[in-house]
Scaffold this active site. Structure first.
Site, PDB file in Angstrom:
ATOM      1  N   HIS A 285       0.697  -1.242  -0.076  1.00 13.39           N
ATOM      2  CA  HIS A 285      -0.009   0.197  -0.027  1.00 13.39           C
ATOM      3  C   HIS A 285       0.955   1.244  -0.104  1.00 13.39           C
ATOM      4  CE1 HIS A 285      -3.738  -2.363   0.765  1.00 13.39           C
ATOM      5  NE2 HIS A 285      -2.865  -3.191   1.443  1.00 13.39           N
ATOM      6  N   ARG A 286       2.071   1.043   0.144  1.00 10.17           N
ATOM      7  CA  ARG A 286       3.231   2.467   0.055  1.00 10.17           C
ATOM      8  C   ARG A 286       2.689   3.258  -1.381  1.00 10.17           C
ATOM      9  NH1 ARG A 286       7.631   2.472   3.013  1.00 10.17           N
ATOM     10  NH2 ARG A 286       8.075   0.392   2.866  1.00 10.17           N
ATOM     11  N   GLY A 287       2.596   2.690  -2.429  1.00  5.00           N
ATOM     12  CA  GLY A 287       2.452   3.485  -3.609  1.00  5.00           C
ATOM     13  C   GLY A 287       1.076   4.221  -3.729  1.00  5.00           C
TER      14      GLY A 287
END
Length: 347
Positions: A285-287
């Site tokens: 989910h970093r993006g």
């Protein structure tokens, strides 16, 4: 001694995407840095080193080399004074100074001790007392850690950077001494892809990624030569001529930092971001989170209180190229505006 001047950020010709990515990280360090990829001679290092003149000032506790803020935990402040051999002053009467945010350069050949910190052996031999000598990560706290040719770093140094970037803390363990201090920094790396690629673990730590190349327009290339010649002929005069533009940029950055907390983004736009990441197979989910932060920062940079579709499109182009796993970049960028329609007007 003759003063050495840094080539002004505002005098750099072209490379707008690279300059925007750097500015966005100054406005909002939570974007988590930028990786600048490109051939040699494209102003990558020049742009990063020029940041020092336009960075804002921050409050720093005087007397210790850790760039601590006055509101840091009392115990952390006490330990930082103690391990460097300084007496802890009254917590209610700490001396505070104003310093510009620092750009700390990490050399490719830097040892782990130089990066992390080590025991001050000279002091130990003279006095028999153990005292810590802080490393580059201490100096980079609340600032920018710049790594030129980041793809050529030794693996063990890369591991140290990964740990500190993830935790925001650096731990020094030497000769029976264990000490941790805050190390929250914005990581900026430059590299020439022809010299090798980055490990995926480090690649993902960069919030944004841009590719730079040589300028194709002949007139702009002439401007590059003219400005470089003028700078080398008289650095002081050249920098003075660009001081006005540099001051305007610094003021705009400060205004954007103040506006950012009030910038809003609709749930529909968040859904568009999620769909963009899912379509190209981004891991984790970093993006998604980086795109959201970047879009809000772009809106603040443009002086708006609400994120629009164009902000998201620009954020996607900056935050996803180095996270793609399933398909090439040219098939990746989704036109979020066509899916959602802008719900934000310029104020």
């Amino acid at each position: 001694m003759k003063k050495n001047y840094t080539y002004p950020f505002t005098a750099i010709v072209g490379q707008e995407e690279m300059k925007l990515a750097l500015i966005l990280n100054i406005i909002n360090p939570a974007i988590s840095g930028v990786l600048i990829r490109g051939e040699k001679g494209t102003a990558k290092s020049t742009a990063v080193r020029a940041l020092a003149d336009i960075l804002p000032e921050i409050e720093v506790i005087a007397g210790i080399p850790f760039n601590l803020a006055p509101d840091e935990d009392d115990e952390t402040i006490r330990e930082c004074f103690t391990v460097t051999g300084h007496a802890m002053p009254d917590p209610d009467n700490l001396e505070v100074t104003m310093h510009k945010v620092q750009v700390v350069e990490l050399p490719v050949g830097a040892t782990e001790d130089r990066v992390v910190g080590t025991l001050d052996l000279e002091h130990a031999l003279k006095t028999g007392e153990k005292r810590i000598e802080p490393g580059l990560l201490a100096a980079a706290h609340r600032g920018i850690l710049y790594v030129d040719e980041v793809n050529l770093l030794d693996d063990h140094v890369v591991d140290v950077l990964l740990d500190s970037a993830a935790m925001g803390v650096n731990t020094i363990e030497r000769e029976g001494v264990s000490f941790s201090h805050p190390a929250r920094f914005t990581l900026v790396g430059t590299m020439n892809p022809e010299e090798g690629e980055l490990r995926p673990q480090l690649l993902d730590r960069f919030g944004l990624c841009v590719h730079v190349g040589g300028i194709a327009d002949p007139q702009d290339r002439v401007t590059v030569m003219e400005r470089r010649f003028a700078f080398e002929q008289d650095q002081e005069r050249f920098c003075s001529e660009w001081q006005g533009e540099s001051s305007k940029l610094a003021e705009r950055i400060v205004a954007a930092r103040e506006l950012y907390p009030s910038v809003t983004i609709s749930r529909e736009h968040l859904l568009g971001i999620a769909k963009s990441c899912l379509k190209v197979g981004v891991d984790g989910h970093r993006g998604d989170i980086i795109i959201m932060k970047t879009a809000k920062t772009i809106a603040a940079w443009e002086g708006r209180h609400c994120v629009g579709s164009d902000d998201i499109d620009r954020a996607v182009a900056l935050a996803l190229p180095h996270r793609i796993r399933r398909q090439p970049l040219q098939d990746m960028v989704m036109d979020v505006g066509s899916l959602l329609g802008s719900k934000c007007t310029t104020n």
